[in-house]
Design a protein around this motif. Structure first.
Motif, PDB file in Angstrom:
ATOM      1  N   SER A 215     113.206  55.369 110.204  1.00  0.00           N
ATOM      2  CA  SER A 215     114.063  54.561 109.327  1.00  0.00           C
ATOM      3  C   SER A 215     113.505  53.150 109.270  1.00  0.00           C
ATOM      4  CB  SER A 215     115.506  54.543 109.853  1.00  0.00           C
ATOM      5  OG  SER A 215     116.308  53.668 109.102  1.00  0.00           O
ATOM      6  N   VAL A 216     113.184  52.705 108.027  1.00  0.00           N
ATOM      7  CA  VAL A 216     112.729  51.327 107.820  1.00  0.00           C
ATOM      8  C   VAL A 216     113.958  50.503 107.459  1.00  0.00           C
ATOM      9  CG1 VAL A 216     111.235  49.820 106.475  1.00  0.00           C
ATOM     10  CG2 VAL A 216     110.484  52.138 107.059  1.00  0.00           C
ATOM     11  N   ASP A 217     114.497  49.798 108.430  1.00  0.00           N
ATOM     12  CA  ASP A 217     115.747  49.074 108.234  1.00  0.00           C
ATOM     13  C   ASP A 217     115.551  47.701 107.595  1.00  0.00           C
ATOM     14  OD1 ASP A 217     116.885  51.235 109.496  1.00  0.00           O
ATOM     15  OD2 ASP A 217     116.892  50.278 111.471  1.00  0.00           O
ATOM     16  N   ASN A 218     114.365  47.153 107.690  1.00  0.00           N
ATOM     17  CA  ASN A 218     114.143  45.827 107.124  1.00  0.00           C
ATOM     18  C   ASN A 218     112.688  45.679 106.730  1.00  0.00           C
ATOM     19  OD1 ASN A 218     114.700  43.131 106.391  1.00  0.00           O
ATOM     20  ND2 ASN A 218     114.030  42.388 108.388  1.00  0.00           N
ATOM     21  N   LEU A 219     112.508  45.140 105.518  1.00  0.00           N
ATOM     22  CA  LEU A 219     111.164  44.831 105.054  1.00  0.00           C
ATOM     23  C   LEU A 219     111.229  43.425 104.472  1.00  0.00           C
ATOM     24  CD1 LEU A 219     108.863  47.300 103.120  1.00  0.00           C
ATOM     25  CD2 LEU A 219     108.657  44.827 102.920  1.00  0.00           C
ATOM     26  N   ASP A 220     110.678  42.487 105.200  1.00  0.00           N
ATOM     27  CA  ASP A 220     110.828  41.076 104.835  1.00  0.00           C
ATOM     28  C   ASP A 220     109.467  40.362 104.865  1.00  0.00           C
ATOM     29  OD1 ASP A 220     112.392  38.730 104.261  1.00  0.00           O
ATOM     30  OD2 ASP A 220     112.026  38.107 106.350  1.00  0.00           O
ATOM     31  N   PRO A 221     109.166  39.675 103.747  1.00  0.00           N
ATOM     32  CA  PRO A 221     109.931  39.560 102.506  1.00  0.00           C
ATOM     33  C   PRO A 221     109.800  40.804 101.661  1.00  0.00           C
ATOM     34  CG  PRO A 221     107.905  38.335 102.328  1.00  0.00           C
ATOM     35  CD  PRO A 221     107.948  38.848 103.738  1.00  0.00           C
ATOM     36  N   ALA A 222     110.838  41.032 100.834  1.00  0.00           N
ATOM     37  CA  ALA A 222     110.811  42.216  99.974  1.00  0.00           C
ATOM     38  C   ALA A 222     109.681  42.131  98.972  1.00  0.00           C
ATOM     39  CB  ALA A 222     112.159  42.363  99.258  1.00  0.00           C
ATOM     40  N   VAL A 223     109.369  40.912  98.532  1.00  0.00           N
ATOM     41  CA  VAL A 223     108.255  40.683  97.611  1.00  0.00           C
ATOM     42  C   VAL A 223     107.336  39.655  98.276  1.00  0.00           C
ATOM     43  CG1 VAL A 223     107.576  39.987  95.288  1.00  0.00           C
ATOM     44  CG2 VAL A 223     109.813  41.095  95.662  1.00  0.00           C
ATOM     45  N   PRO A 224     106.343  40.125  99.007  1.00  0.00           N
ATOM     46  CA  PRO A 224     105.487  39.172  99.732  1.00  0.00           C
ATOM     47  C   PRO A 224     104.549  38.434  98.789  1.00  0.00           C
ATOM     48  CG  PRO A 224     104.679  41.397 100.026  1.00  0.00           C
ATOM     49  CD  PRO A 224     105.954  41.518  99.265  1.00  0.00           C
ATOM     50  N   ARG A 225     104.115  37.301  99.245  1.00  0.00           N
ATOM     51  CA  ARG A 225     103.134  36.501  98.522  1.00  0.00           C
ATOM     52  C   ARG A 225     101.937  36.269  99.450  1.00  0.00           C
ATOM     53  NH1 ARG A 225     105.021  34.469  93.853  1.00  0.00           N
ATOM     54  NH2 ARG A 225     107.265  34.528  93.472  1.00  0.00           N
ATOM     55  N   PRO A 226     100.855  35.844  98.872  1.00  0.00           N
ATOM     56  CA  PRO A 226      99.684  35.584  99.726  1.00  0.00           C
ATOM     57  C   PRO A 226     100.030  34.600 100.838  1.00  0.00           C
ATOM     58  CG  PRO A 226      99.030  35.576  97.421  1.00  0.00           C
ATOM     59  CD  PRO A 226     100.522  35.645  97.438  1.00  0.00           C
ATOM     60  N   GLY A 227      99.589  34.922 102.037  1.00  0.00           N
ATOM     61  CA  GLY A 227      99.850  34.089 103.197  1.00  0.00           C
ATOM     62  C   GLY A 227     101.098  34.449 103.951  1.00  0.00           C
ATOM     63  N   ASP A 228     101.932  35.297 103.383  1.00  0.00           N
ATOM     64  CA  ASP A 228     103.148  35.701 104.086  1.00  0.00           C
ATOM     65  C   ASP A 228     102.832  36.727 105.159  1.00  0.00           C
ATOM     66  OD1 ASP A 228     104.684  34.059 102.485  1.00  0.00           O
ATOM     67  OD2 ASP A 228     105.327  35.671 101.118  1.00  0.00           O
ATOM     68  N   THR A 229     103.712  36.837 106.101  1.00  0.00           N
ATOM     69  CA  THR A 229     103.660  37.892 107.113  1.00  0.00           C
ATOM     70  C   THR A 229     104.763  38.885 106.819  1.00  0.00           C
ATOM     71  OG1 THR A 229     102.782  36.397 108.798  1.00  0.00           O
ATOM     72  CG2 THR A 229     103.845  38.428 109.552  1.00  0.00           C
ATOM     73  N   VAL A 230     104.377  40.093 106.635  1.00  0.00           N
ATOM     74  CA  VAL A 230     105.344  41.148 106.310  1.00  0.00           C
ATOM     75  C   VAL A 230     105.882  41.720 107.616  1.00  0.00           C
ATOM     76  CG1 VAL A 230     105.704  43.349 105.171  1.00  0.00           C
ATOM     77  CG2 VAL A 230     104.114  41.677 104.194  1.00  0.00           C
ATOM     78  N   THR A 231     107.202  41.645 107.767  1.00  0.00           N
ATOM     79  CA  THR A 231     107.851  42.183 108.968  1.00  0.00           C
ATOM     80  C   THR A 231     108.538  43.488 108.601  1.00  0.00           C
ATOM     81  OG1 THR A 231     108.214  39.963 109.859  1.00  0.00           O
ATOM     82  CG2 THR A 231     109.565  41.771 110.752  1.00  0.00           C
ATOM     83  N   ILE A 232     108.156  44.519 109.330  1.00  0.00           N
ATOM     84  CA  ILE A 232     108.759  45.838 109.115  1.00  0.00           C
ATOM     85  C   ILE A 232     109.459  46.223 110.404  1.00  0.00           C
ATOM     86  CG2 ILE A 232     108.355  48.255 108.561  1.00  0.00           C
ATOM     87  CD1 ILE A 232     105.799  47.397 107.129  1.00  0.00           C
ATOM     88  N   ALA A 233     110.768  46.348 110.321  1.00  0.00           N
ATOM     89  CA  ALA A 233     111.566  46.710 111.493  1.00  0.00           C
ATOM     90  C   ALA A 233     112.318  47.984 111.199  1.00  0.00           C
ATOM     91  CB  ALA A 233     112.538  45.597 111.846  1.00  0.00           C
ATOM     92  N   GLY A 234     112.442  48.813 112.239  1.00  0.00           N
ATOM     93  CA  GLY A 234     113.146  50.064 112.043  1.00  0.00           C
ATOM     94  C   GLY A 234     113.347  50.793 113.338  1.00  0.00           C
TER      95      GLY A 234
END
Length: 918
Positions: A99-118
Motif C-alpha cells: 500500500s502506497v499511502d503517501n506520494l509527496d509531492p504528487a507532482v514533483p519538479r526538478p530538484g525535489d525529493t520524492v517521498t514514498i511511504a507505505g
C-alpha cells in the motif's frame, strides 16, 4: 475347497495396497509444492468479501455522520450503478500486499525529493525473509488509454523501459504471516530518469524469499502514476470541478403548533453531518480554498437554517426530543457564506428532484411535470435568503449524467437551458482521439455540458484507506495532464461532475487532487460552470442525444415508480383544497409543500422502502389535519310544524381559524322538505360553529338530509354527513277546516247566549206570578202557566215544562206548531240527540231547585229541538223550544193537534217575526 474362490481376491487387494503406499509420498510432495501458489492467489477475506469497506456499497441516509464517529461503518460510498467501469482486479496474485499511502509531492519538479511511504502486509501463510522494498519506473505514457491499461494491473512493471530505481530500496524485517511492516523511500527526482513531460507509471515492489522458493523474487507490488511537467504547456486546459453540497431529506412535514412552528427532523443525521469532522462540514471547509463551482441543493440550506432555531428530533421509538445542534448549524452557515463569497453557485431545483424518474415514470401522471418550475423558483429564493447571493438556476443535473431525449425534455421544462450529461452516456468513447470540449448544442436551444466520465468517477468507491486515496489522486492528476498533452496547441474546456454525496474520505481525496493541480500542476486552469457552458463547441464532438434504449438499465431499476408520482399528486391535491379554507395558509403550505418536493428527490434512489414510508407519512399527517375540521354527526329529527330551523355544527380543532368553507344541505325529497340556502362557515381555531338552516315542510314523511362542506370554488371538503328528518307538518287545508270549526263553535256559543238574553216573555206560575214584561199568555192558561195559544186562537195544551234557560230561573217556553214539532222530530238524528242530552244537563243544572219532575222531563225534548228545528220568534226573542206532551212523557204532539198556521213557521230556519197573542 470353500477357500479356493477367495484366493484371487486377496491377491488383488494386496497388490492395490502396495501401489497406494508407493503413490502417497508422491502426492504429499505435489500438494506441498502447490500450497504456496494457492495461498498466493487467495485474497484477504477481510478485504475482498462482498460488502467490505473496499467494495462499492449502497449509501444510506446516515452517510452524513462525522468521520470521527461513523467513518468506518457509515461513510457513504458510490452505488455500484454509479461507479466507473472497473478494470480487472487491481490486487496482485501475490502473498504480500503493498500500500502506497503517501506520494509527496504528487507532482514533483526538478530538484525535489520524492517521498514514498507505505506498508507491506504478509497475507500468505508462509514467512517472508530477506525482503526489500524498491521502486520501478516505466516510460512516459502518451495516451489516456495507456493510463487505463496500467491501472488494470497491480503487478510489477514489465516490458521495455521499465527499470528499477537504482540504489533506491530499503530492507524490511522478516514478515511472518499477517504481519505488516511500514516503509519509507526518499528518492531525488533527478535520479528517477524523468526526461520529457508526461505521465510515468510507477510501481513499488517487495522482493524476498520463502521456504518454498528460497531465492529473491517479487512477492508484492503496487502501481501508481507520477506526473512530470517541467515547462508550461502551449494551452492550459480549462477545468470546471462541480463541488456538490447535497444531502438526503431530513425534515418531516410535521411542525409544532406554536407560533414559531418548531421543525421536526427525521433523525439526527444532519446534526452529525454539520458537526466538526462531519461530511458537510468537511465539504465546506475543503471547498473554501479550491477553484470550484458550488452545486447546492437549497433544501439542505433550508434544513440547516431550521436547525438554528429550537427544533425536535424523532427518536427510534417514534417520540421526539429537543435538538442540540443550534451552535453547529449557525457556524456551518457562517462558514458557507464566507466560502461562497464571490464564487459561482449553481442551485438545483429544491430537494434535487429525480429528473430521470420523472421523465420515465411520472410523465404520464397529470400535473407531475408542473412541479419543476415552482421547485426552481423556490430554490432561487432560498439561496438568496440564506446565502445572500443570487444563484444560477440555468442548469439541470440528471443522476449520473445519464440522458436521453425524454430526460432532456423534462430537465429543460423548468426553464434550464443547460443539461449536465456525462461522456459515457453520450457514447463518445473512441469517436475522436482526444477529449473534446464539454459544451455542445443538442437542439432546441439546449446545451449539453458533457462531463468527463473517467475524471468524474476517479474518486468513487471506498477511499478510507490511505493507499486507495493516494492512488485515486495520482490517477486523477495523470488523466488531466494526459488530456492537456493530447492536443497541446488547442485549449479545451473540461467539466468534472463527481458523485452527488461524496464521503469525507472522497472529499479529502478530491480536495488533495485539486490543490495539487492548483499549486504544482501548471497544465489546467479553473473556470466556472457558466463559462464552460459558453465555451466554443468542438466540431468533432457528438451533438445528438442517445436514444431511449441507450439509457442504462441499472439506473432504471432504481427509479421511482409511477405510483409514487400518483401519490405525490394526490397529496398535493389534498394540500390545495386544505389551504383554501385556512386563515393562515402559510403555516401549512410551506412545510407540506417542501415535504412533497422531497418525496421525488434523487436521494431516494435504491431506497424504495424508505421512500414509500416517507410519502405515506406526509400524506397521513396531512389527512389527519384536514379531518380536524369536520361536521358533528346529528341524530334523527322530527319536524312537527310547517317550518322549522335545523342546526348543523362544524368543529374546528386546528390552532388557526377556518374561513374558506361553505355548508350546504340537500334533501332527498325536495317536494317534501325544502332546506335553506348555502351558508358560509367561519370558525376560530379550537372552536365550533352552529350553522342554522330554515326549512319548509310540504308533505309528511321521512326525508334523508345530507350535509356537505365545500370550498369556495365548489370542491367537496371532507366526507358528507347524513341524518333522517321525519316531517309531521299540518297542511293549509287542514288548518282552514280546523279554523272554520273553531269559528262555528264560537258563533254557536254567542248565539245561545244572545237567545237567552232576548227571551221575550215568561208565563206566570200557578202562584199567580206574572211573566216578565213583553210576554203574553193565553187567557185561561192552565195552572202551570205554560199553556200556549196557537195562531188560530185555540187553546194550546200544557206541555208540562218551564223554560229553565232563563237567567232569572223562571220557566219560559217557545211555542211551535205540531207540524214543526213533527218535522223537527224527523230532522233530528243521533248527533242531535247527543247535543240535546248535553243541553238537558245544563237545564237541570241551571233550573230552580223546586222545579217539578214534569218540567225536568220536558227539558231534553225541548233542548233537542234547538240546534235543528226552525225557530219561532217570541216577542222578539230568538229562543226556540219544542212542545212536548203535557203528561211529562216528552212525547211530541202529533200533527194536526196544533193550528195549521204553524206549518209556515217551521218552513225555514230564519225567524218569521210572528208573535203569539194572549
Amino acid at each position: 475347497m470353500r477357500g479356493t474362490p477367495t484366493a484371487p481376491l486377496r491377491g488383488t487387494l494386496r497388490r492395490a495396497a502396495v501401489a497406494l503406499l508407493t503413490i502417497l509420498p508422491l502426492l504429499s510432495i505435489l500438494l506441498a509444492s502447490a500450497a504456496p501458489t494457492s495461498q498466493a492467489t487467495g485474497l484477504d477475506p477481510s478485504r475482498s468479501a462482498p460488502g467490505s469497506a473496499d467494495q462499492p456499497a449502497r449509501a444510506s441516509h446516515a452517510a452524513d455522520s462525522p468521520a470521527s464517529v461513523r467513518q468506518a461503518s457509515a461513510e457513504r460510498v458510490t452505488p455500484a450503478s454509479q461507479s466507473a467501469p472497473t478494470a480487472p482486479s487491481t490486487r496482485s496474485a501475490r502473498p504480500v500486499d503493498i500500500s502506497v499511502d503517501n506520494l509527496d509531492p504528487a507532482v514533483p519538479r526538478p530538484g525535489d525529493t520524492v517521498t514514498i511511504a507505505g506498508s507491506a502486509t504478509n497475507t500468505g501463510n508462509r514467512a517472508v525473509s530477506d525482503s526489500r522494498v524498491g521502486v520501478q519506473l516505466g516510460p512516459a505514457m502518451n495516451s489516456r488509454s495507456a493510463i487505463e491499461e496500467t491501472s488494470g494491473s497491480n503487478g510489477p512493471l514489465t516490458g521495455g523501459g521499465a527499470t528499477p530505481a537504482k540504489g533506491q530500496s530499503t530492507k524490511l524485517e522478516s514478515l511472518a504471516p499477517g504481519v505488516t511492516r511500514s516503509f519509507t523511500l526518499k528518492i531525488p527526482a533527478d535520479e528517477l530518469a524523468l526526461d520529457e513531460n508526461g505521465v510515468y507509471p510507477l510501481a513499488v515492489t517487495l522482493t524476498g524469499q520463502t521456504r518454498a522458493k528460497p531465492y529473491a523474487h517479487v512477492l508484492g507490488s503496487q502501481r501508481s502514476f507520477l506526473p512530470w511537467q517541467t515547462s508550461a504547456p502551449q494551452e492550459r486546459t480549462q477545468l470546471t470541478y462541480m463541488w456538490p453540497l447535497i444531502s438526503s431529506s431530513h425534515l418531516t412535514a410535521r411542525t409544532e403548533s406554536n407560533e414559531q412552528q418548531t421543525s421536526v427532523f427525521r433523525n439526527d443525521d444532519l446534526e452529525q453531518a454539520i458537526a466538526p469532522g462531519g461530511r458537510l462540514q468537511q465539504l465546506v471547509a475543503l471547498g473554501a480554498e479550491l477553484p470550484i463551482t458550488w452545486v447546492i441543493d437549497p433544501d439542505l440550506l433550508a434544513s440547516v437554517e431550521a436547525m438554528t432555531q429550537p427544533y425536535e428530533v424523532r427518536t427510534e421509538d417514534g417520540r421526539t426530543e429537543p435538538g442540540k445542534a443550534q451552535a453547529n448549524a449557525k457556524q456551518w452557515l457562517n462558514d458557507l457564506q464566507e466560502a461562497v463569497d464571490g464564487e459561482e453557485i449553481v442551485a438545483l431545483p429544491f430537494a434535487d428532484p429525480d429528473l430521470a424518474s420523472l421523465a420515465h415514470q411520472g410523465k404520464q401522471v397529470p400535473g407531475a411535470l408542473g412541479r419543476l418550475r415552482p421547485a426552481t423558483e423556490l430554490a432561487r429564493k432560498t439561496v438568496q435568503a440564506i446565502l445572500h447571493t443570487k444563484p444560477n438556476t440555468d442548469f439541470a443535473w440528471p443522476v449520473e449524467g445519464a440522458v436521453d431525449p425524454s430526460v432532456v425534455g423534462v430537465a429543460t421544462s423548468a426553464g434550464a437551458s443547460n443539461v449536465i450529461a456525462r461522456s459515457d452516456s453520450m457514447g463518445e468513447r473512441g469517436r475522436i482521439p482526444y477529449t473534446p470540449t464539454a459544451a455542445r448544442p443538442v437542439g432546441g436551444g439546449t446545451t449539453a455540458v458533457v462531463a468527463d466520465h473517467r475524471l468524474s468517477t476517479a474518486f468513487d468507491g471506498d477511499l478510507t484507506r490511505a493507499g486507495k486515496s493516494t492512488q485515486a489522486v495520482q490517477r486523477f492528476l495523470a488523466e488531466t495532464l494526459s488530456i492537456t498533452q493530447q492536443v497541446p496547441n488547442k485549449q479545451r474546456s473540461i467539466v468534472v461532475a463527481p458523485q452527488r454525496q461524496p464521503t469525507v474520505s472522497q472529499a479529502r481525496a478530491m480536495a488533495e487532487a485539486l490543490a495539487a493541480l492548483d499549486t504544482d500542476g501548471g497544465w489546467t486552469v479553473g473556470t466556472s460552470l457558466s463559462d464552460a457552458a459558453k465555451a466554443e463547441p468542438d466540431p468533432s464532438a457528438r451533438r445528438t442525444l442517445p436514444g431511449p434504449g441507450a439509457y442504462p438499465a441499472a439506473l432504471r431499476e432504481h427509479e421511482l415508480p409511477t405510483e409514487a408520482f400518483e401519490q405525490v399528486q394526490k397529496t398535493q391535491h389534498t394540500l390545495d383544497n386544505f389551504s383554501e379554507i385556512l386563515s393562515r395558509e402559510d403555516r401549512v403550505v410551506a412545510p407540506f409543500g417542501n415535504a412533497i418536493e422531497r418525496e421525488v428527490s434523487n436521494s431516494w434512489r435504491g431506497e424504495a422502502e424508505q421512500a414509500a414510508r416517507f410519502r405515506e407519512s406526509v400524506q397521513d399527517y396531512l389527512l389527519g389535519l384536514t379531518r380536524e375540521v369536520h361536521l358533528i354527526q346529528k341524530s334523527d329529527l322530527t319536524l312537527s310544524g310547517r317550518s322549522a330551523t335545523i342546526p348543523v355544527t362544524v368543529q374546528n380543532n386546528l390552532v388557526q381559524g377556518v374561513d374558506g368553507l361553505v355548508l350546504r344541505l340537500e334533501s332527498s325529497r325536495s317536494i317534501g322538505l325544502e332546506v335553506g340556502e348555502t351558508q358560509a362557515v367561519v370558525v376560530d381555531g379550537g372552536h365550533s360553529q352552529s350553522v342554522k338552516f330554515d326549512t319548509t315542510a310540504k308533505a309528511n314523511g321521512r326525508t334523508t338530509v345530507t350535509a356537505q362542506l365545500y370550498t369556495k370554488d365548489g370542491k367537496p371538503y371532507g366526507p358528507p354527513m347524513t341524518f333522517q328528518v321525519k316531517v309531521t307538518s299540518i297542511t293549509s287545508t287542514v288548518l282552514l277546516v280546523i279554523a272554520g270549526g273553531v269559528l262555528l263553535v264560537v258563533l254557536a256559543g254567542v248565539r245561545m247566549y244572545t237567545q237567552r238574553k232576548r227571551r221575550g216573555a215568561t208565563v206566570s206560575d200557578p202562584d199567580g206570578n206574572d211573566s216578565p214584561a213583553g210576554t203574553s199568555g193565553p187567557p185561561g192558561a192552565g195552572p202551570s202557566g205554560g199553556g200556549a195559544e196557537g195562531p188560530d186562537g185555540a187553546d194550546g195544551e200544557d206541555d208540562g215544562s218551564d223554560d229553565s234557560d232563563s237567567p232569572e230561573g223562571t220557566g219560559t217556553a217557545d211555542v211551535e206548531s205540531p207540524e214543526e214539532s213533527e218535522a223537527s222530530g224527523r230532522r233530528e238524528g243521533p248527533a242531535s240527540a247527543g247535543r240535546a242530552t248535553h243541553d238537558t244537563t245544563e237545564v237541570e243544572r241551571e233550573g230552580p231547585p223546586d222545579a217539578s219532575q214534569s218540567e225536568r222531563a220536558s227539558g231534553p225534548a225541548a233542548t233537542a229541538r234547538r240546534g235543528s228545528a226552525p225557530e219561532a220568534e217570541v216577542e222578539g226573542s230568538d229562543s226556540t223550544a219544542q212542545v212536548v206532551a203535557a203528561d211529562g212523557s216528552g212525547r211530541p204532539e202529533q200533527a194536526g193537534e196544533r193550528g195549521s198556521d204553524t206549518a209556515a213557521e217551521s218552513s225555514g230556519p230564519q225567524d218569521t217575526g210572528e208573535k203569539v197573542e194572549r
